[in-house]
Every structure is written in structure tokens, then in C-alpha cells.
Scaffold this motif. Structure first.
Motif, PDB file in Angstrom:
ATOM      1  N   TYR A 163       0.850  -1.194   0.000  1.00 42.51           N
ATOM      2  CA  TYR A 163       0.000   0.000   0.000  1.00 42.51           C
ATOM      3  C   TYR A 163       0.886   1.244   0.000  1.00 42.51           C
ATOM      4  O   TYR A 163       1.999   1.242   0.559  1.00 42.51           O
ATOM      5  CB  TYR A 163      -0.914   0.017   1.222  1.00 42.51           C
ATOM      6  CG  TYR A 163      -2.097  -0.912   1.100  1.00 42.51           C
ATOM      7  CD1 TYR A 163      -3.365  -0.406   0.873  1.00 42.51           C
ATOM      8  CD2 TYR A 163      -1.947  -2.302   1.217  1.00 42.51           C
ATOM      9  CE1 TYR A 163      -4.464  -1.254   0.753  1.00 42.51           C
ATOM     10  CE2 TYR A 163      -3.030  -3.148   1.104  1.00 42.51           C
ATOM     11  CZ  TYR A 163      -4.287  -2.616   0.874  1.00 42.51           C
ATOM     12  OH  TYR A 163      -5.368  -3.458   0.759  1.00 42.51           O
TER      13      TYR A 163
ATOM     14  N   LEU B  77      -4.093   0.851  -2.265  1.00 44.28           N
ATOM     15  CA  LEU B  77      -3.453  -0.335  -2.812  1.00 44.28           C
ATOM     16  C   LEU B  77      -2.680   0.046  -4.072  1.00 44.28           C
ATOM     17  O   LEU B  77      -3.237   0.656  -5.002  1.00 44.28           O
ATOM     18  CB  LEU B  77      -4.503  -1.392  -3.125  1.00 44.28           C
ATOM     19  CG  LEU B  77      -3.982  -2.763  -3.587  1.00 44.28           C
ATOM     20  CD1 LEU B  77      -3.256  -3.452  -2.451  1.00 44.28           C
ATOM     21  CD2 LEU B  77      -5.126  -3.625  -4.102  1.00 44.28           C
TER      22      LEU B  77
ATOM     23  N   SER C 275       5.237  -0.481  -4.846  1.00 42.90           N
ATOM     24  CA  SER C 275       3.881   0.015  -4.623  1.00 42.90           C
ATOM     25  C   SER C 275       3.485   1.059  -5.653  1.00 42.90           C
ATOM     26  O   SER C 275       2.574   1.842  -5.405  1.00 42.90           O
ATOM     27  CB  SER C 275       3.767   0.603  -3.214  1.00 42.90           C
ATOM     28  OG  SER C 275       4.717   1.646  -3.036  1.00 42.90           O
TER      29      SER C 275
END
Length: 803
Positions: free
Chosen positions: A549, A554, A576
Motif C-alpha cells: 500500500y 493499494l 507500490s
């Protein structure tokens, strides 16, 4: 109808008359994952309401029994997951032009648009300015007592104006109407003698007060116009404001009575010397019914004046636009400021300031207003009141001269020139009941008798493809094989053994049913719905939340989670998806990457030298505080003779910018640091130089002249200078002190004090130290025996201070 008047300017665009451009609004596809994919989406309607970029997959076996929310995604993601294009329901925008309706000035006249919530469509409307128009001019005159002289001036206007307008139009028709105010208290005196003759106190016969009288319909007979004007008489009322706006609305909507021609340019001229009543003013008379915007003329007399309130400015603006009428205000200069604020709320209005309502002034006002209003092309877009909150409109005019027009309108438009308006209409949301709706939008060029009708078909429900099959229910039939035939029936958990069912729900090499994140029903995994996200896959082995995250989102909302790893969108990278691929954020103002002192890592500069800092490695406090770090560079340039031809040999040891100067005084400033290069060989190898790190780039200026003054010699010179300055100050103090002492010994008149006593230096010892004075006190009684007292007052020694 609710109207917006919006105009903008842009470069002239050479387009075909009916060139249409379709555009989608809302979030871009790059942000689609965070918008389309949500556990709360359970139907096709919910999915498409998320935005125009979302699509719903209604294929029966999509994702092997995954949750319903997985059917909503970007079309590209659904294709990647195995949903064929023919099984997708997605937003669709259509723009269709009806070219069968002919037009002279405005084109196209009829457009049909299909929209979904979050989408928008653009189209082009062209407005052509013709060379000569027929003109209808309606005089609406205030006939209160203060307008007596002004009314007399109208008697010669008709013929003179007709002759003047032949330069611009060969077909001029005139009409006439009068107004005063609402004939009720407190606007008029309701005494019986004053109702029929408001001027009875002045022994003058006046007309009764009236809200609006239509006197003369449109006619080309100027003699008839003049005859009607001569018959007009004044009236009277009590308060200062008049009912001009109320009369304007009646003159605009009563088209049949007034005789407005469909093909003519319509001008409504209001003449008054006072301000006008506005909406809600009628409450003083107990009239609270809002105006309905309709015509209420009976025998050419306005019968609704005492029953309805004055119209609002928005209502009057809509009616003027709807009936294609330009409004011209001829007011005296005392009321000019009041009407100047008013015309900003009435599109297609013109204000003229007249000192006196003389015939030449009125003619000039009408001609000037006609030329100005026709040279300014403005478009108004109005949406039905029931849907005005669910749509937005943007208008961009493309003027013929390509310049930026003043006051958001195309001005200076000449005959036979065309102005193009790029109009974009977007839909915010659907009605509360979620059903499809039809909405009409009117595009009206102000003052033109042609307009464009836009018919919007809002689609808020799903059809789910040609077959109409849409999977919006949670139940899914179980398919079992019996005797070699496929038989479809509702779920029956008793017809299949548990062992067989669980075997089909286990991945190869795994003893866990549905990966421990679902239940096996009819030989298929029904995955659980996690609050973290969706779980899907044949064995519930996939999810969209087991990825890193970034910022609570997300994959930073810049990618999708696939098998526990973020698949980033174009332009992003990292675990991420938090690192931009582009290095634009590391470009310093000098065009170098991190000022040439570092590397761009994840969109930020990482400096090679710890001494450098800043967003672009542009700061170096330690570098600016020392001069010796540049000695190597200066020595290199000195060794090559301080010539530009040889300066390139020192690029590997020097700052990017190195220059030479004879005089260093010209570069004094806060950004430059003065330094000295000193060699151990001789004085001739000592040079001055200056450094600066302005704009994040090191600069170096080297003096071409050696500095031969040693440091010890400079110290001696400094010491001697200080000593000489100290002695000089002492001499000045002594001279000033002696001068002050001499001035005290001489009187202001130039004579020496105590001139009666002179002594030389030798006589100073004989000066008496005391001074004897006799003070005699006498008293009158007894007179023969006076009393004397002798007091000796010592004289202060010459050198003693006063006490």
C-alpha cells in the motif's frame, strides 16, 4: 428554463459546419481502478454509475464464480481477465445531427445526444452574421408627469429615424407602448378624484395611471407613428420607481398584439427618467402572487398588473432570450448608474446616457445600439429546470479574427462572418428513481430568431448486450452430469457427494478447500468477501489486496494487484507503484538533472556529495564557506595562461561556468564570495577570484591581474592607517576645545569681558582672592539712628570650580 450566458474566445478554427467532437469527462482511465472496483458494486447499474470509464462483464462463467464486484472494471482489465468484448456493457456516447432542417443564421438546428452519468459530448454550433436585417423597434415610454418634455421630442423621431436606418436596413417597422406603475396604493393616490385624473391639483387633465398600454402595433407607416405620438398624454403616480420591467415583459411575450415579425431583428427601447420596481416590491401593495411570465393583455391593456408581482430579473432575461429581443435603455444621466448594474443581468442589453431626450440624441442612441448589438455575438444555453442540477455546460466561442474577445463575447463581427461555438454538455448523475430520462437543451444566439435544439437521452439503466442477459443476482445454477447428459437445475447439495465436491475445489497439490478463503458449492468455489477487497479465482487463490500500500491506497492507486504484486500503470514503477518513471521532477532551472550533482531516484534528487542539499542539490553551505576548494580549478587555469582556448583542459576539475575579468568590483553582491588564490612561489602567482552558486549552478570568475600585496604588508598598512587616524582625531579635539575657550573670553559685541582690569602673566599673583562689599540695611524708625551691616563676600579663586 434556467439560463447560463457563457462565452469564451479562442483561435479561429476552420471546421465544417456540422463537425462534431465527442469527449468523455470524469476521471481518466489511469484512476479507473480505484473508481470501478469496489466491494459495494453488485449490479451493472451500480458499475456504470461509477463513471464513463467503467464496464460490466455479464458473461456467465466470468472468473469462475468470483464476487459480483469483480465484474466491474476498466474494459482493458476485463479483457485481460478473459471477458470478451461482446459480453461488456459500457458507457456509450452518441451525437446525431438532423441535417434536414434548413437554416440561414444558426446551424445545426437539431441535435440528439446519448449520455450516461459522468460522460460528456461536444458539438459545434455556427452563427452567421447577415449583411442587412429587417428591424422591428418598439418604443416603450414612461408617461409619468416628469416625462412631458421628453414625450414631445418623440413627435419627430419616426421619420428621421427611418431615414437614418436606411444605411443599415431597408425595412424598419416601429411600434409604441406606454407605462407608469401598478394602479394600486401606495404607488398611486387612490382618492376618487385622483384615480381618473392624477394631475387634478394642477388643473391639468392627465391619463389614469396604468401598468402597460399597448398603443401601436408594428407598422412601416411613419406618419401613423407620428400621429399616435402626438395624441399621447402624461399620467402620474406617487412613488419614484416606475413599472418599466413589468411593461417590458408584456411587450416581449405578447408577440401577436405587438406584431413582432419572425424574420426581423427585434429592438425594445425603454425610455424613462427613474429606476424600476423589482420583484417582491409589490408586497407593499399586498400583491404576493409571483408573475407567471405570460401575456395578460385585454383590449391592449395589461390586466394582470394588480394581481401579480413584478417579474424577477431572471424571469425577464429568459423571456427576452426566448423571444429573441434586444433591449435598449434610454435613461437620464442621474439614473445611469442604477441601470448600469441592471444590464449585466440582461443579456443582449445596451445602455445609453442622455442629458436630454432630444430627437437627434435618441436617433443616435438607436443606431449606435443596433450596430453594437449586431457586431457582438453571444450564445445562451438553457437546460430544463427539472434536470438543471444533473448537467453542466461549457461554451467556447471561436471568433473570426482569432483574437481574445473582451468581456467573454465575440465583438466586432462583420456581415457575412461566422462565429463557431464549441459547446460541451456533461451529465453529473441520474434522477432519484434511476430511470432513463429525456432532457431538452436550448442553444440560443442572443437576438437571433433561430436556435439549436439539443435533445439529450440519458441512459441510467443497463441493457446488458443484444440478448438482454445481465447477471445481477448472486444465485448461480449448478450444472451436473447425469447419464452423460447435462442437466441444469437449482443448487441441490444432496445430489453430489461431499468428497467429489471438495475435490473439484482444491488446487493441485493442495489439501485446502478453496485456498481457505471460500466454500465449495456444486463443485465450484464461492469465494468469501473480505473487507480488505475482493477474493476471486477458480480456487479463491487470487485477491486484490495482498500488495503493498502507498498512502493508504493499494498500489498507490496507480496499478492493479495481480498475484500479490503491483502491475503499475505506464509512467510508474516500484513495489507500490510510488516511483514515477519520468525525471521531470528532478530537472533544475538550469536544465540539468539534479543540477549535475546527483541522480534522480523515484522522482527525487539524491545528491552525490553529502555537502549538497536541496530539492535539486542546488545548496551547498559548506562549499560556499571555503575558498580553498576552488584552488585546484584556479591553479589549472593559471597554468594554461588564462585563455579561453585552453580553458577546456580544466573541465574535469572546475565548476561548469568559469570566466575571466580584469576588474572584480563589478560583481559585488550577496551571491558572490570573494577569495584569494595564494601560491608559495612568489607574489606574482596570487590572484583574486569570486564564486557563486546562484540558481543551483556553480560559477567562478578569475581575475586576470595578479595581486602582489602580501598579507604582512597589508597588516602594516592597516596599523599605520589606524594610528594616523587616531592622531588626527586628537588634534581636531584639541583645536576645537581651544576655540571654545577663546570664545568664552570674548563678549558677543566683540569687547573683552572685565575690560576695566588688565594684567599680564606676571600680575596674576596679585589678583585679590576676596571682594569686599557693603550692604546697608536701613529702617525708617528711628530715623536718626540708621543701622548698617557689613558683609564680606569672598571671591572664588581662579582655578576652583563653582559650588
Amino acid at each position: 428554463m434556467t439560463s447560463w450566458l457563457r462565452t469564451y474566445d479562442s483561435a479561429c478554427l476552420c471546421l465544417l459546419l456540422c463537425c462534431l467532437v465527442v469527449a468523455f469527462s470524469g476521471e481518466s482511465f489511469s484512476a479507473g481502478d480505484s473508481v470501478c472496483r469496489s466491494p459495494g458494486i453488485t449490479s451493472c447499474t451500480d458499475c456504470l454509475s461509477r463513471g464513463p470509464q467503467c464496464a460490466w462483464c455479464f458473461e456467465e462463467g466470468f472468473l469462475d464464480g468470483a464476487g459480483l464486484s469483480q465484474r466491474c472494471d476498466l474494459p482493458v482489465n476485463l479483457l485481460r481477465r478473459g471477458c470478451a468484448l461482446e459480453f461488456m456493457e459500457q458507457s456509450e456516447v452518441k451525437v446525431e445531427v438532423n441535417a434536414t432542417i434548413s437554416s440561414t443564421q444558426v446551424s445545426p438546428r437539431d441535435i440528439s445526444i446519448t449520455l450516461r452519468p459522468g460522460s460528456a459530448a461536444s458539438f459545434i454550433v455556427s452563427v452567421k452574421q447577415l449583411e442587412r436585417y429587417p428591424v422591428d423597434l418598439y418604443y416603450l415610454v414612461d408617461v409619468s408627469a416628469s416625462m412631458q418634455e421628453n414625450l414631445d421630442q418623440l413627435k419627430t423621431v419616426g421619420v428621421a429615424l427611418s431615414l437614418r436606418m436606411t444605411e443599415h436596413s431597408s425595412d424598419l417597422w416601429l411600434g409604441f407602448g406606454s407605462f407608469v406603475d401598478k394602479p394600486v396604493s401606495p404607488y398611486i393616490n387612490v382618492h376618487p378624484s385622483k384615480i381618473h385624473n392624477p394631475c387634478s391639483d394642477f388643473e391639468i387633465r392627465c391619463r389614469p395611471a396604468h401598468g402597460f398600454h399597448h398603443v401601436l402595433s408594428m407598422t412601416s407607416n411613419m406618419s401613423e407613428f407620428t400621429r399616435v405620438i402626438k395624441r399621447q398624454r402624461i399620467s402620474g403616480n406617487m412613488d419614484t420607481p416606475e413599472g418599466g420591467l413589468d411593461a417590458m415583459l408584456q411587450a416581449a411575450v405578447c408577440q401577436r398584439a405587438v406584431g413582432w415579425r419572425p424574420e426581423a431583428k427585434r429592438l425594445l427601447l425603454l425610455m424613462t427618467d427613474q429606476p424600476s420596481h423589482l420583484a417582491l416590491d409589490s408586497r407593499l401593495a399586498g400583491i404576493v402572487v409571483p408573475h407567471d411570465g405570460l401575456c395578460h393583455l385585454e383590449d391592449n391593456v395589461y390586466k394582470g398588473s394588480t394581481r401579480m408581482d413584478h417579474p424577477s430579473l431572471g424571469q425577464l432575461s429568459d423571456k427576452l432570450l426566448e423571444n429573441h429581443i434586444y433591449s435598449i435603455f434610454a435613461v437620464e444621466k442621474q439614473q445611469y448608474q442604477w441601470y448600469e448594474e441592471l444590464i449585466h443581468l440582461l443579456p443582449g442589453s445596451y445602455l445609453g446616457k442622455l442629458g436630454l431626450f432630444q430627437a437627434p440624441n435618441l436617433i443616435d442612441l438607436v443606431v449606435d445600439a443596433y450596430k453594437r448589438l449586431l457586431s457582438e455575438v453571444v450564445v445562451s444555453v438553457s437546460v430544463e429546470d427539472k434536470a438543471v442540477s444533473r448537467y453542466w455546460v461549457s461554451v467556447t466561442p471561436l471568433c473570426p479574427d482569432g483574437s481574445t474577445a473582451a468581456e467573454h463575447s465575440c465583438t466586432g463581427v462583420q456581415p457575412d462572418q461566422t462565429v463557431y461555438f464549441n459547446i460541451t454538455i456533461g451529465q453529473h448523475s441520474c434522477p432519484d428513481d434511476g430511470k432513463d430520462e429525456d432532457v431538452t437543451v436550448m442553444v440560443r444566439p442572443v437576438g437571433y430568431n433561430e436556435s439549436t435544439v439539443v435533445r439529450i437521452r440519458s441512459k441510467c439503466q443497463c441493457t446488458c448486450g443484444p440478448a438482454g442477459q445481465c447477471r445481477d443476482a448472486n444465485a448461480s445454477p449448478c450444472k451436473q452430469t447425469q447419464n452423460g447428459n447435462n442437466q441444469e437445475e437449482r443448487p441441490n447439495y444432496g445430489m453430489m457427494k461431499d468428497s467429489d465436491s471438495n475435490k473439484n475445489c482444491k488446487a493441485d497439490g493442495s489439501d485446502v478447500v478453496c485456498s481457505g478463503r471460500g466454500v465449495c458449492e456444486c463443485g465450484k468455489c464461492v469465494c468469501e468477501q473480505s473487507r480488505l477487497g475482493a477474493v476471486y479465482g477458480k480456487y479463491c487463490e487470487l485477491d486484490d489486496f495482498s500488495c503493498p500500500y502507498e498512502g493508504g491506497l493499494l498500489c498507490g492507486s496507480r496499478g492493479v494487484c495481480v498475484l500479490g504484486e503491483c502491475v503499475c500503470e505506464d509512467g510508474w514503477t516500484g513495489d507500490s507503484c510510488n516511483c514515477p518513471v519520468s525525471t521531470a521532477t528532478c530537472q533544475s532551472s538550469n536544465g540539468l538533472l539534479c543540477s549535475g550533482r546527483g541522480k534522480c531516484v523515484c522522482g527525487k534528487c539524491v545528491c552525490d556529495d553529502p555537502q549538497h542539499s536541496g530539492d535539486f542539490c542546488e545548496r551547498c553551505p559548506a562549499c560556499q564557506s571555503t575558498c580553498q576548494s576552488y584552488w585546484t580549478c584556479v591553479g589549472c587555469h593559471l597554468s594554461h595562461g588564462l585563455t579561453q582556448e585552453e580553458a577546456g583542459q580544466c573541465n574535469h576539475t572546475c565548476a561548469p561556468l568559469v570566466g575571466y575579468m580584469d576588474d572584480m568590483s563589478g560583481q559585488a553582491g550577496e551571491t558572490w564570495i570573494h577569495c584569494m588564490y595564494i601560491s608559495n612561489d612568489s607574489c606574482r602567482n596570487s590572484y583574486r577570484f569570486q564564486t557563486s552558486s546562484k540558481s543551483g549552478q556553480a560559477q567562478l570568475l578569475i581575475s586576470t591581474r595578479p595581486d602582489c600585496v602580501s598579507s604582512s604588508l597589508r597588516l602594516v598598512r592597516t596599523f599605520l592607517s589606524v594610528c594616523a587616524l587616531t592622531v588626527l582625531c586628537g588634534l581636531v579635539v584639541v583645536a576645537v576645545s581651544r576655540l571654545l575657550l577663546q570664545k568664552r573670553r570674548w563678549s558677543p559685541g566683540g569687547t573683552v569681558e572685565d575690560a576695566g582690569y588688565h594684567c599680564t602673566g606676571k600680575d596674576l599673583s596679585y589678583i585679590p582672592t576676596t571682594n569686599e562689599k557693603t550692604v546697608t540695611y536701613r529702617r525708617d524708625h528711628p530715623p536718626d539712628r540708621p543701622v548698617e551691616m557689613h558683609i564680606q563676600v569672598p571671591k572664588m579663586p581662579l582655578g576652583d570650580p563653582w559650588q
